[in-house]
Design an enzyme around this catalytic site. Structure first.
Site, short mmCIF file in Angstrom:
data_model
loop_
_atom_site.label_atom_id
_atom_site.label_comp_id
_atom_site.label_asym_id
_atom_site.label_seq_id
_atom_site.Cartn_x
_atom_site.Cartn_y
_atom_site.Cartn_z
N ASP A 36 0.82 -1.21 0.00
CA ASP A 36 0.00 0.00 0.00
C ASP A 36 0.86 1.26 0.00
O ASP A 36 2.01 1.25 0.42
CB ASP A 36 -1.03 0.01 1.14
CG ASP A 36 -0.42 0.32 2.48
OD1 ASP A 36 0.82 0.20 2.62
OD2 ASP A 36 -1.17 0.68 3.39
N ASP A 81 -5.38 2.62 -2.89
CA ASP A 81 -3.95 2.63 -2.55
C ASP A 81 -3.42 1.26 -2.11
O ASP A 81 -2.34 1.18 -1.58
CB ASP A 81 -3.68 3.66 -1.45
CG ASP A 81 -4.21 3.22 -0.10
OD1 ASP A 81 -5.23 2.53 -0.08
OD2 ASP A 81 -3.59 3.55 0.92
N GLU A 82 -4.19 0.20 -2.30
CA GLU A 82 -3.75 -1.12 -1.82
C GLU A 82 -3.92 -2.18 -2.89
O GLU A 82 -4.94 -2.21 -3.58
CB GLU A 82 -4.61 -1.57 -0.65
CG GLU A 82 -4.26 -0.99 0.68
CD GLU A 82 -5.26 -1.45 1.70
OE1 GLU A 82 -5.01 -2.45 2.37
OE2 GLU A 82 -6.32 -0.81 1.80
#
Length: 448
Positions: free
Chosen positions: A21, A116-117
């Site tokens: 992430d 974001d992951e």
DNA sequence: TCTGGGGTCCTAGGACCC
DNA sequence: TCTGGGGTCCTAGGACCC
């Protein structure tokens, strides 16, 4: 017996899942485009500049909490001790896509879990976890400018915990691998992690677990899944197995289309006029429709919600209406029209409306052969003209999407959602950065 | 005074059916 | 007056995630 399967799993057939992430992702995106922000305390604000949704390490060190409202740190901003930026989701979405493409180079099996992951299946891929993790961090940093952390484990839940450790323990230098550890060693590590850091244990479950003596990740890993199933749910029982190194949650590397699409916003200022509310709802319907077309689906129902207060101090109430769409559609014009009908059926004058939302439901893929419900219509001439109208509409929507993609969202929209640039319901965004990467007019210029 | 938005999954309970 | 048992589908609400 929770321990029954554990020895069995701790061998070379174990899976190897990574979770990567972006650190303080939104702030990191802003820093990529504005290097002057590096090393400074920076936060990114929610829509309407309401509260902090991303914080730089420096801002965290100043004690600014996730979700803290803007008024708590106004003076810090005024004195130049904190930089607060309005959210720029076009920028974050674009940098996210770039980051995900780089990550995809490291494994054929990737699940993009959030903006974001990303999970990667590293099972069978050459190299130690530490080597691969270090490569990933370096390549993402070099090609996108985004700093990341990498957690690796035999299950998604353990990969998540490993990622948590990679962030917290400086000695690990951003990479933590929990695969292949002896049971006692793993439990010892999990013993230092509070149970509410475990993926799937939130605010409600943590106190209930604590009441039963389960306050660390190690306690939960040592629990009997059958007992947890009885006292809580199958979801939490799976979490227990995952902590024991038994992978229960598959990597979803084929993205499923969304089952519902929501577009809702709090207004910049309360509105009382039907016309204002109608513009906002029409606009939200357009935006939801665009998302629907991106995933090549149609919706068979639409829901409109409006939120209001009786007076400025009262709690928020809401009303909503749902209408079916026959046949299911992805047309902006039909969705905006139907949304207006919903709104008319629930609007009442005399209230302060503070928020509205549009939800698309009963979503299914837009295949010509998809079993969509057709209108009962025995007049074949009419059926044919309806089919032609639909074809024309599809072409119109394609053009609309192309124009908006090229010149920016909102360039083209139905008349019902047109509004002045100072419409009261538009959200407040005092300090938004430019669309450096997604709008030709605002393109970042790099001086070499 | 000021506190986001967009998703998923699970469960319990009611309606309805045979 | 008596009044089973099992199944499906739908919805609302809870809990979680980022």
């Amino acid at each position: 017996m929770g321990g029954r399967d554990m020895g069995h799993q701790a061998n070379s057939s174990q899976k190897r899942i990574a979770l990567i992430d972006g650190n303080n992702f939104y702030v990191s995106c802003e820093r990529v485009m504005q290097p002057r922000l590096v090393g400074r305390p920076v936060i990114v604000l929610s829509n309407n500049d309401g509260c902090a949704i991303s914080r730089s390490d420096e801002a965290k060190a100043m004690g600014i909490k996730m979700g803290a409202p803007l008024h708590e740190f106004r003076s810090l901003i005024r004195n130049g001790n904190l930089e607060a930026l309005s959210a720029n989701f076009a920028l974050y979405g674009d940098l996210s896509e770039r980051m995900m493409r780089v990550l995809g180079q490291f494994s054929p099996r990737q699940e993009i879990y959030s903006i974001d992951e990303s999970f990667l299946d590293l099972t069978g891929i050459a190299g130690t976890g530490r080597q691969i993790g270090t490569d990933i961090r370096q390549r993402v940093a070099r090609w996108t400018g985004i700093p990341t952390c990498v957690g690796i484990g035999p299950s998604k839940t353990l990969a998540k915990l490993a990622n948590h450790l990679a962030k917290k323990v400086p000695r690990l230098q951003g990479v933590c691998d929990l695969t292949g550890l002896p049971q006692e060693k793993l439990l010892k590590i999990l013993g230092h992690i509070p149970v509410d850091e475990v993926w799937g244990v939130g605010r409600r479950l943590a106190p209930r677990l604590a009441g039963l003596g389960i306050s660390t990740a190690a306690h939960l890993a040592s629990a009997n899944p059958g007992w947890i199933r009885k006292c809580f749910s199958v979801t939490l029982a799976n979490t227990v197995r995952e902590l024991q190194g038994i992978s229960c949650l598959d990597l979803q590397d084929i993205a499923e289309p969304r089952q519902q699409i929501i577009h809702s916003r709090s207004f910049g200022a309360a509105v009382r006029q039907f016309s204002d509310l109608a513009q906002a709802v029409s606009m939200f319907a357009c935006q939801a429709a665009a998302k629907l077309r991106i995933q090549q689906s149609t919706a068979a129902a639409i829901q409109v919600s409006i939120f209001y207060r009786n007076n400025p101090w009262s709690i928020t109430h809401q009303r909503h209406a749902i209408l079916d769409l026959v046949p299911a559609t992805d047309s902006t014009t039909i969705l905006a029209d139907t949304a207006s009908k919903c709104l008319r059926s629930i609007f009442e004058p005399g209230y302060d409306y503070i928020k509205a939302g549009v939800r698309l439901l009963d979503i299914c893929p837009k295949h010509p052969d998809c079993a969509q419900q057709l209108e009962l219509d025995f007049d074949s001439a009419q059926t044919e003209s309806a089919a032609q109208a639909r074809l024309a509409d599809t072409a119109l929507m394609r053009t609309l999407d192309q124009i908006n993609a090229r010149f920016g969202d909102g360039t083209l929209m139905p008349a019902s959602s047109s509004h002045r640039a100072d419409a009261p319901w538009l959200m407040r965004q005092k300090s938004k950065s430019s669309n450096f990467t997604t709008n030709w007019k605002e393109l970042a210029l790099v001086h070499c």
